[in-house]
Write a protein that holds these residues in place. Structure first.
Motif, PDB file in Angstrom:
ATOM      1  N   VAL A 243       0.847  -1.187   0.000  1.00  0.00           N
ATOM      2  CA  VAL A 243       0.000   0.000   0.000  1.00  0.00           C
ATOM      3  C   VAL A 243       0.884   1.240   0.000  1.00  0.00           C
ATOM      4  O   VAL A 243       1.866   1.306   0.752  1.00  0.00           O
ATOM      5  CB  VAL A 243      -0.921   0.033   1.254  1.00  0.00           C
ATOM      6  N   PHE A 244       0.552   2.202  -0.852  1.00  0.00           N
ATOM      7  CA  PHE A 244       1.221   3.510  -0.801  1.00  0.00           C
ATOM      8  C   PHE A 244       0.222   4.530  -0.289  1.00  0.00           C
ATOM      9  O   PHE A 244      -0.896   4.636  -0.809  1.00  0.00           O
ATOM     10  CB  PHE A 244       1.728   3.934  -2.186  1.00  0.00           C
ATOM     11  N   LEU A 245       0.623   5.285   0.723  1.00  0.00           N
ATOM     12  CA  LEU A 245      -0.233   6.325   1.290  1.00  0.00           C
ATOM     13  C   LEU A 245       0.210   7.691   0.765  1.00  0.00           C
ATOM     14  O   LEU A 245       1.338   8.112   1.001  1.00  0.00           O
ATOM     15  CB  LEU A 245      -0.131   6.330   2.815  1.00  0.00           C
ATOM     16  N   GLY A 246      -0.678   8.335   0.068  1.00  0.00           N
ATOM     17  CA  GLY A 246      -0.367   9.683  -0.445  1.00  0.00           C
ATOM     18  C   GLY A 246      -1.566  10.574  -0.216  1.00  0.00           C
ATOM     19  O   GLY A 246      -2.104  11.151  -1.161  1.00  0.00           O
ATOM     20  N   THR A 247      -1.994  10.673   1.031  1.00  0.00           N
ATOM     21  CA  THR A 247      -3.250  11.379   1.319  1.00  0.00           C
ATOM     22  C   THR A 247      -3.046  12.864   1.584  1.00  0.00           C
ATOM     23  O   THR A 247      -3.999  13.562   1.903  1.00  0.00           O
ATOM     24  CB  THR A 247      -3.991  10.741   2.515  1.00  0.00           C
ATOM     25  N   GLY A 248      -1.793  13.322   1.457  1.00  0.00           N
ATOM     26  CA  GLY A 248      -1.568  14.760   1.506  1.00  0.00           C
ATOM     27  C   GLY A 248      -1.712  15.374   2.886  1.00  0.00           C
ATOM     28  O   GLY A 248      -1.779  14.676   3.897  1.00  0.00           O
ATOM     29  N   ALA A 249      -1.743  16.688   2.878  1.00  0.00           N
ATOM     30  CA  ALA A 249      -1.937  17.445   4.119  1.00  0.00           C
ATOM     31  C   ALA A 249      -3.181  18.276   3.916  1.00  0.00           C
ATOM     32  O   ALA A 249      -3.119  19.421   3.490  1.00  0.00           O
ATOM     33  CB  ALA A 249      -0.728  18.322   4.409  1.00  0.00           C
ATOM     34  N   GLY A 250      -4.304  17.659   4.184  1.00  0.00           N
ATOM     35  CA  GLY A 250      -5.567  18.309   3.830  1.00  0.00           C
ATOM     36  C   GLY A 250      -6.320  18.926   4.989  1.00  0.00           C
ATOM     37  O   GLY A 250      -7.391  19.471   4.815  1.00  0.00           O
ATOM     38  N   SER A 251      -5.770  18.846   6.194  1.00  0.00           N
ATOM     39  CA  SER A 251      -6.526  19.335   7.346  1.00  0.00           C
ATOM     40  C   SER A 251      -6.073  20.763   7.668  1.00  0.00           C
ATOM     41  O   SER A 251      -4.939  20.981   8.061  1.00  0.00           O
ATOM     42  CB  SER A 251      -6.265  18.398   8.532  1.00  0.00           C
ATOM     43  N   PRO A 252      -6.945  21.737   7.476  1.00  0.00           N
ATOM     44  CA  PRO A 252      -6.499  23.133   7.562  1.00  0.00           C
ATOM     45  C   PRO A 252      -6.217  23.604   8.982  1.00  0.00           C
ATOM     46  O   PRO A 252      -6.913  23.227   9.916  1.00  0.00           O
ATOM     47  CB  PRO A 252      -7.691  23.910   6.982  1.00  0.00           C
TER      48      PRO A 252
ATOM     49  N   GLN B 203      -1.409  23.508   6.640  1.00  0.00           N
ATOM     50  CA  GLN B 203      -2.280  22.353   6.759  1.00  0.00           C
ATOM     51  C   GLN B 203      -1.508  21.225   7.428  1.00  0.00           C
ATOM     52  O   GLN B 203      -0.295  21.185   7.357  1.00  0.00           O
ATOM     53  CB  GLN B 203      -2.720  21.838   5.394  1.00  0.00           C
ATOM     54  N   ALA B 204      -2.247  20.306   8.022  1.00  0.00           N
ATOM     55  CA  ALA B 204      -1.635  19.104   8.592  1.00  0.00           C
ATOM     56  C   ALA B 204      -2.211  17.902   7.861  1.00  0.00           C
ATOM     57  O   ALA B 204      -3.246  18.007   7.205  1.00  0.00           O
ATOM     58  CB  ALA B 204      -1.956  19.024  10.075  1.00  0.00           C
ATOM     59  N   PRO B 205      -1.544  16.741   7.932  1.00  0.00           N
ATOM     60  CA  PRO B 205      -2.133  15.549   7.324  1.00  0.00           C
ATOM     61  C   PRO B 205      -3.504  15.244   7.918  1.00  0.00           C
ATOM     62  O   PRO B 205      -3.733  15.465   9.104  1.00  0.00           O
ATOM     63  CB  PRO B 205      -1.140  14.447   7.692  1.00  0.00           C
ATOM     64  N   ASN B 206      -4.392  14.766   7.061  1.00  0.00           N
ATOM     65  CA  ASN B 206      -5.698  14.322   7.508  1.00  0.00           C
ATOM     66  C   ASN B 206      -5.519  13.116   8.431  1.00  0.00           C
ATOM     67  O   ASN B 206      -4.802  12.183   8.086  1.00  0.00           O
ATOM     68  CB  ASN B 206      -6.513  13.934   6.275  1.00  0.00           C
ATOM     69  N   PRO B 207      -6.137  13.136   9.616  1.00  0.00           N
ATOM     70  CA  PRO B 207      -5.835  12.083  10.603  1.00  0.00           C
ATOM     71  C   PRO B 207      -6.536  10.742  10.397  1.00  0.00           C
ATOM     72  O   PRO B 207      -6.282   9.810  11.168  1.00  0.00           O
ATOM     73  CB  PRO B 207      -6.297  12.720  11.922  1.00  0.00           C
ATOM     74  N   ILE B 208      -7.387  10.592   9.385  1.00  0.00           N
ATOM     75  CA  ILE B 208      -8.211   9.373   9.299  1.00  0.00           C
ATOM     76  C   ILE B 208      -7.361   8.113   9.147  1.00  0.00           C
ATOM     77  O   ILE B 208      -7.564   7.121   9.849  1.00  0.00           O
ATOM     78  CB  ILE B 208      -9.252   9.479   8.149  1.00  0.00           C
ATOM     79  N   ILE B 209      -6.375   8.139   8.268  1.00  0.00           N
ATOM     80  CA  ILE B 209      -5.546   6.946   8.036  1.00  0.00           C
ATOM     81  C   ILE B 209      -4.772   6.572   9.313  1.00  0.00           C
ATOM     82  O   ILE B 209      -4.755   5.421   9.729  1.00  0.00           O
ATOM     83  CB  ILE B 209      -4.527   7.199   6.899  1.00  0.00           C
ATOM     84  N   GLN B 210      -4.149   7.586   9.909  1.00  0.00           N
ATOM     85  CA  GLN B 210      -3.350   7.334  11.096  1.00  0.00           C
ATOM     86  C   GLN B 210      -4.204   6.729  12.203  1.00  0.00           C
ATOM     87  O   GLN B 210      -3.762   5.818  12.921  1.00  0.00           O
ATOM     88  CB  GLN B 210      -2.715   8.640  11.609  1.00  0.00           C
ATOM     89  N   ALA B 211      -5.429   7.243  12.337  1.00  0.00           N
ATOM     90  CA  ALA B 211      -6.297   6.793  13.422  1.00  0.00           C
ATOM     91  C   ALA B 211      -6.806   5.377  13.189  1.00  0.00           C
ATOM     92  O   ALA B 211      -7.202   4.692  14.132  1.00  0.00           O
ATOM     93  CB  ALA B 211      -7.470   7.755  13.579  1.00  0.00           C
ATOM     94  N   THR B 212      -6.818   4.925  11.942  1.00  0.00           N
ATOM     95  CA  THR B 212      -7.423   3.620  11.659  1.00  0.00           C
ATOM     96  C   THR B 212      -6.385   2.580  11.240  1.00  0.00           C
ATOM     97  O   THR B 212      -6.756   1.482  10.824  1.00  0.00           O
ATOM     98  CB  THR B 212      -8.480   3.749  10.538  1.00  0.00           C
ATOM     99  N   THR B 213      -5.092   2.934  11.323  1.00  0.00           N
ATOM    100  CA  THR B 213      -4.044   1.990  10.930  1.00  0.00           C
ATOM    101  C   THR B 213      -3.091   1.776  12.104  1.00  0.00           C
ATOM    102  O   THR B 213      -2.160   2.559  12.296  1.00  0.00           O
ATOM    103  CB  THR B 213      -3.264   2.515   9.708  1.00  0.00           C
ATOM    104  N   PRO B 214      -3.309   0.737  12.901  1.00  0.00           N
ATOM    105  CA  PRO B 214      -2.438   0.523  14.052  1.00  0.00           C
ATOM    106  C   PRO B 214      -0.999   0.249  13.622  1.00  0.00           C
ATOM    107  O   PRO B 214      -0.761  -0.355  12.571  1.00  0.00           O
ATOM    108  CB  PRO B 214      -3.029  -0.719  14.740  1.00  0.00           C
TER     109      PRO B 214
END
Lengths: 281, 493
Positions: free
Chosen positions: B241-250, B405-416
Motif C-alpha cells: 500500500v502507498f499512502l499519499g493522502t496529503g496534508a488536507g486538514s487546515p 495544513q496538517a495531514p488528515n488524521p483518518i488513516i493514522q487513526a485507523t491503521t495501528p
C-alpha cells in the motif's frame, strides 16, 4: 454511480430511499453519515445513514425536501442513479449498555435517531422515546421507533396529532415524574437540541446531540463544519457529528448555518420555477 | 559547440531569456482562464539555443525527479518535440503539470550554468511547451508494458505522489488501484490549485494517460472509513500500500472571531471554487460568499491562489496579510509577481489578532498589529515580533486563512502500528518505507506541506521500494521457481 433500489414516501415532504452502496453497507454503524451528490453540477450534502443491509449491499437514506438539492433528490425514482455517495463518515455513536436512556427526535432528525435507537435496543437499554414535529404530516417512523422503544411519546407543535407541545415538555414531565434517565440522545433542529440540552443540564443528565453543520468534503479537509465545543474548535465531520450537548455553542452554529441562506433561497426559487414550467409545458 | 547548435557559448549567452505570452493583468483578474499561454514554437526554439549543453548537466541534479534536461532540450533543437516529451516522460509522468507549477527557479534553473551570470534557461517553460505540443497534437502513445508481475498495489489518494507512484508501478507491470476520497481525481491538483494556473483539461488528460497504463481509479472511497488498510491486506488481497493522502486538514490561527460567517480556510474557499465550481453558481449548486473586501492571511502559494481567486470572484479590495516581509514569503516568485500585477494589495509585516463581527456573526473587520523582524527562528527566517501599540483595523467582509495544513488524521487513526511524527506526519525512511511492513508513504503526508514535484519524487521512490519489496517477497516464496530475468535478479540482490 449509485442506483436507487427503493423509494417510499413517508410523508408529503419526507422520502425514504434505498441506495446501492455495497462498501458503505458493510461498514456503516449507527451515527455514521454519507456525503451525497445527486447530479454532476450538484453540491455535496451530508445525509445520515438510517439503515444498512450488507447482504443486499444497500443503505437507507431519509430525506426531507427543504431546498433545491433535497427537492431534486426527492424527485429521483427507482432505477435513477446518484452520481456520488461516499462514506461511512463521522464517528459512530457511543452506544450505552444496560441503562435507561431517552431518545428524542425532532422532525426528520427522527430518521437519524432511528439507527441509534435500534442499536440501543439491541444493547439491552430501557428506552423512552419522544418524537416531535411541527405537525402530523412531519411525524415519521412512528411504528419503527415504537418497535425498538419501551415507551413512545409523540408531540406536535400544533396539536394535529397526539400531544400538543414540544418534545421538551414531554421530557420534563418524565424527569419530574422521577423517571431515572442515565443518558439522552437528541437529534433534530438546532433550537430543539439546544432546548433539550438546557433542560438536561439542569437535571445533570449526559446528553448527546448530532450536529448538522455545513460541509463540503466531510473528511476534515475544508473546516467549514467547525463548531465550538467547550470553547474548542471542532470539525463536526471528523470529530463528531455527535458531541456533548452541554458543551456545544448552539447560538454560534445557528448563525453559521445561515451563511448561505440567500443562495439557498435563490437556488430553490430557480429550481421550483423551472420545475413548475416543465410541468405546465 | 554541438552539431545541433552552431552558436558559440558566448553567443548563446547574449540571447535574452524568452518570456511566455500572458493574458494582460487587467483581463485575467476577471476570468479563470490560464494566466500564461506559454512559449510559442519560435520562442521555444530560441530558448533552446540558449542552453550551453554542459558536459556535466548539473540541471538534472537540481530536478527532484532527475529529468535528462540537456537531452530534451537537444531534441527541441532538432524540432523533435515529441522526442523531447518522451525523454521527459522517462523520468516524470506529469510533464504538462510540472511545466506549470514546479518552482524551477529553486530547482533546475537555480543550478543552471548559464544562470550564473545571465538569466537561466527557461527549463520549465520548455517542458511545458513540449508537453502541450504532445497534448494539442494528440501524440501521446501508451508505453508498452512487456511484463506482468505478481502483486496488487493499493494507492491511497490520487494527488501528485499517488498518481506518480501508480504510473511507475503500472509501467513495471503491477496491477494498481488508486482510491480517492473525493468524487474527482487529482487531490490538491484538483481542489487546491486554481484553473488559472492549471487548467482542468490538462489534469483530466494526464489522468487519462495514467489510466491508459492500466491503473484502476476508484473515487468516493475514504480509506480508513470505507475500508481500512488492514482490510486491504486481508480480504482485498493487496500486497503493498502507498499512502499519499496529503496534508488536507487546515490550520486556523486561533484568534477570536474565527467562527464568524465569512471566515474560510483556504482549503474550503479553493475547494468550493476549484472542485465544486462555485464561481458558476447557480449553474453549479455549491455557493460561495466571495466578499467585496477580502483579506487572505499567509504568504505561501496557497495564500496567493486564494487571494487571486478572490479577486477573480469580484473582490474590489483583495489584501494579502503576511507577518514577515516579501523576502520571506514561501510562495513562488512568479506567483507573487502575478498577484502584484493583478492588483493584490500586500499588507506585509502585519499580523491579525482578532476578527471583528456584527450581531449576526458576520465579519465586519480585522484587527491587526504591525510586526518587526527579530532573531532568526528554527526555520532560519527572522522571527517577526509585534510592535507594541501598533494595532489597527482593516475594513473587510471576508477572511481566508492560508496558514498551513496538517495531514488528515483518518488513516493514522485507523491503521495501528503506523509511526506518526511531529505535526501528524507519517514517518518514513529515505525509501519511503513506513514503520509497517508493506506500507509506504510520501508527499505532504510524510513531509507536512511541500510541493507537487517533491510529492512526485516520493511517489517515484516509493514505487521503486515497492518493486523491491514485492520482488523479494516473491523470491522468498518461490525459491525453486525463479520468476524473473537475470538482470532483474541482479537488481534485487
Amino acid at each position: 454511480m449509485f442506483p436507487i433500489l427503493g423509494k417510499e414516501q413517508l410523508s408529503p415532504t419526507i422520502t425514504k430511499f434505498v441506495v446501492h452502496a455495497p462498501y458503505i453497507a458493510r461498514k456503516r454503524q449507527a451515527g455514521n453519515f454519507v456525503i451525497v451528490r445527486v447530479i454532476e453540477t450538484g453540491e455535496r450534502i451530508p445525509l445520515t445513514i438510517a439503515e444498512g443491509d450488507s447482504d443486499e449491499g444497500s443503505i437507507t437514506l431519509i430525506v426531507q425536501a427543504v431546498g433545491k438539492t433535497t427537492k431534486l433528490l426527492c424527485s429521483k425514482e427507482i432505477g435513477d442513479q446518484l452520481v456520488d455517495v461516499v462514506g461511512p463518515l463521522g464517528n459512530p455513536t457511543e452506544i450505552a449498555k444496560d441503562s435507561v436512556v431517552a431518545c428524542i427526535g425532532g422532525g426528520v432528525g427522527t430518521a437519524e435517531l432511528y439507527p441509534i435507537t435500534k442499536a440501543l435496543h439491541e444493547h439491552n437499554n430501557k428506552i423512552y422515546t419522544i418524537i416531535g414535529a411541527r405537525n402530523k404530516d412531519l411525524i415519521i417512523l412512528e411504528s419503527e421507533m415504537a418497535e425498538c422503544s419501551d415507551h413512545l411519546f409523540v408531540t406536535t407543535d400544533d396539536g394535529s396529532y397526539k400531544r400538543k407541545g414540544l418534545v421538551t415538555h414531554q421530557l420534563k414531565d418524565l424527569l419530574d415524574a422521577q423517571v431515572e434517565i442515565d443518558a439522552v440522545y437528541a437529534i433534530g433542529p438546532l433550537p430543539m437540541m439546544k432546548a433539550v440540552s438546557q433542560l438536561t443540564e439542569h437535571y445533570g443528565i449526559k446528553t448527546y446531540v448530532s450536529l448538522n453543520a455545513v460541509m463540503v468534503d466531510g473528511t476534515g479537509m475544508c473546516g467549514g463544519c467547525r463548531v465550538s465545543v467547550d470553547g474548542q474548535m471542532k470539525f463536526a465531520c471528523v470529530d463528531g457529528p455527535e458531541f456533548d450537548g452541554h458543551e456545544v455553542d448552539f447560538d454560534e452554529l445557528m448563525k453559521r448555518n445561515r451563511t448561505y441562506v440567500d443562495f439557498e433561497q435563490e437556488a430553490d426559487r430557480t429550481y421550483c420555477e423551472a420545475h413548475k414550467s416543465r410541468v405546465v409545458a | 559547440m554541438s552539431v545541433l547548435n552552431p552558436l558559440k557559448p558566448s553567443e548563446r549567452m547574449k540571447i535574452p531569456r524568452q518570456e511566455s505570452i500572458e493574458q494582460s493583468a487587467n483581463d485575467r483578474s476577471r476570468n479563470f482562464l490560464e494566466v500564461s499561454f506559454g512559449l510559442n514554437e519560435e520562442r521555444a526554439r530560441v530558448e533552446a539555443t540558449r542552453c550551453l549543453e554542459c558536459k556535466n548537466p548539473i540541471c538534472t541534479e537540481g530536478c527532484p525527479v532527475e529529468i535528462d534536461i540537456r537531452s530534451f532540450i537537444q531534441a527541441i533543437l532538432q524540432k523533435d518535440y515529441l522526442g523531447a516529451v518522451k525523454k521527459i516522460r522517462e523520468a516524470n509522468s506529469l510533464p504538462a503539470i510540472c511545466g506549470r507549477v514546479c518552482p524551477q527557479e529553486e530547482q533546475c534553473e537555480a543550478v543552471c550554468t548559464l544562470g550564473k551570470k545571465n538569466p537561466a534557461v527557461a527549463i520549465g517553460k520548455l517542458e511545458r511547451f513540449v508537453a502541450d505540443y504532445e497534448m494539442e497534437n494528440n501524440l501521446f502513445s501508451v508505453p508498452e508494458i512487456s511484463i506482468r508481475r505478481e502483486g496488487k498495489v493499493a494507492i491511497v489518494g490520487s494527488g501528485p505522489s499517488g498518481l506518480t507512484c501508480a504510473a511507475e508501478l503500472a509501467k513495471l507491470g503491477y496491477k494498481v488501484t488508486i482510491f480517492e476520497a473525493l468524487h474527482a481525481v487529482g487531490g490538491v491538483l484538483r481542489y487546491g490549485i486554481p484553473e488559472f494556473r492549471l487548467p482542468r483539461k490538462i489534469l483530466d488528460l494526464e489522468t487519462e494517460r495514467i489510466k491508459a497504463l492500466g491503473v484502476e481509479i476508484i473515487t468516493n472511497f475514504v480509506v480508513g472509513r470505507t475500508a481500512t488498510i488492514d482490510e486491504f491486506f486481508g480480504e482485498w488481497g493487496f500486497s503493498a500500500v502507498f499512502l499519499g493522502t496529503g496534508a488536507g486538514s487546515p490550520h486556523f490561527m486561533g484568534i477570536p472571531g474565527e467562527s464568524a460567517s465569512g471566515v474560510y480556510s483556504a482549503n474550503e474557499f479553493l475547494t468550493r471554487v476549484n472542485l465544486m465550481k462555485a464561481y458558476q453558481f447557480p449553474d453549479y449548486d455549491t455557493p460561495i460568499r466571495a466578499g467585496k473586501r477580502v483579506a487572505v492571511i499567509g504568504g505561501g502559494n496557497t495564500a496567493m491562489d486564494a487571494v487571486r481567486t478572490a479577486k477573480r470572484l469580484g473582490a474590489e479590495k483583495a489584501h494579502l496579510v503576511y507577518r514577515r516581509s516579501k523576502k520571506e514569503m514561501p510562495a513562488r516568485v512568479e506567483e507573487v509577481h502575478h498577484a502584484e500585477q493583478e492588483g493584490i494589495e500586500f499588507l506585509l509585516m502585519t499580523n491579525p489578532v482578532r476578527i471583528l463581527t456584527d450581531g449576526q456573526n458576520w465579519v465586519v473587520g480585522m484587527e491587526c498589529q504591525r510586526m518587526e523582524l527579530g532573531e532568526p527562528d528554527d526555520s532560519g527566517r527572522r522571527k517577526p515580533v509585534p510592535i507594541p501599540g501598533s494595532n489597527f483595523v482593516i475594513d473587510i467582509d471576508t477572511v481566508i486563512e492560508a496558514v498551513g495544513q496538517a495531514p488528515n488524521p483518518i488513516i493514522q487513526a485507523t491503521t495501528p502500528g503506523l509511526k506518526i511524527g511531529k505535526k501528524g506526519v507519517v514517518v518514513t525512511d529515505e525509501s519511503q518505507r513506513t514503520s509497517r511492513d508493506g506500507i509506504f508513504a510520501g508527499g505532504d503526508l510524510s513531509r507536512g506541506g511541500a510541493t507537487v514535484i517533491l510529492a512526485m519524487r516520493d511517489g517515484k521512490l516509493a514505487a521503486a521500494a515497492i518493486h523491491e519489496y514485492l520482488s523479494r517477497k516473491q523470491t522468498n516464496h518461490e525459491d525453486d521457481s525463479p520468476l524473473y530475468t537475470n538482470s532483474y535478479c541482479q537488481y534485487i540482490s
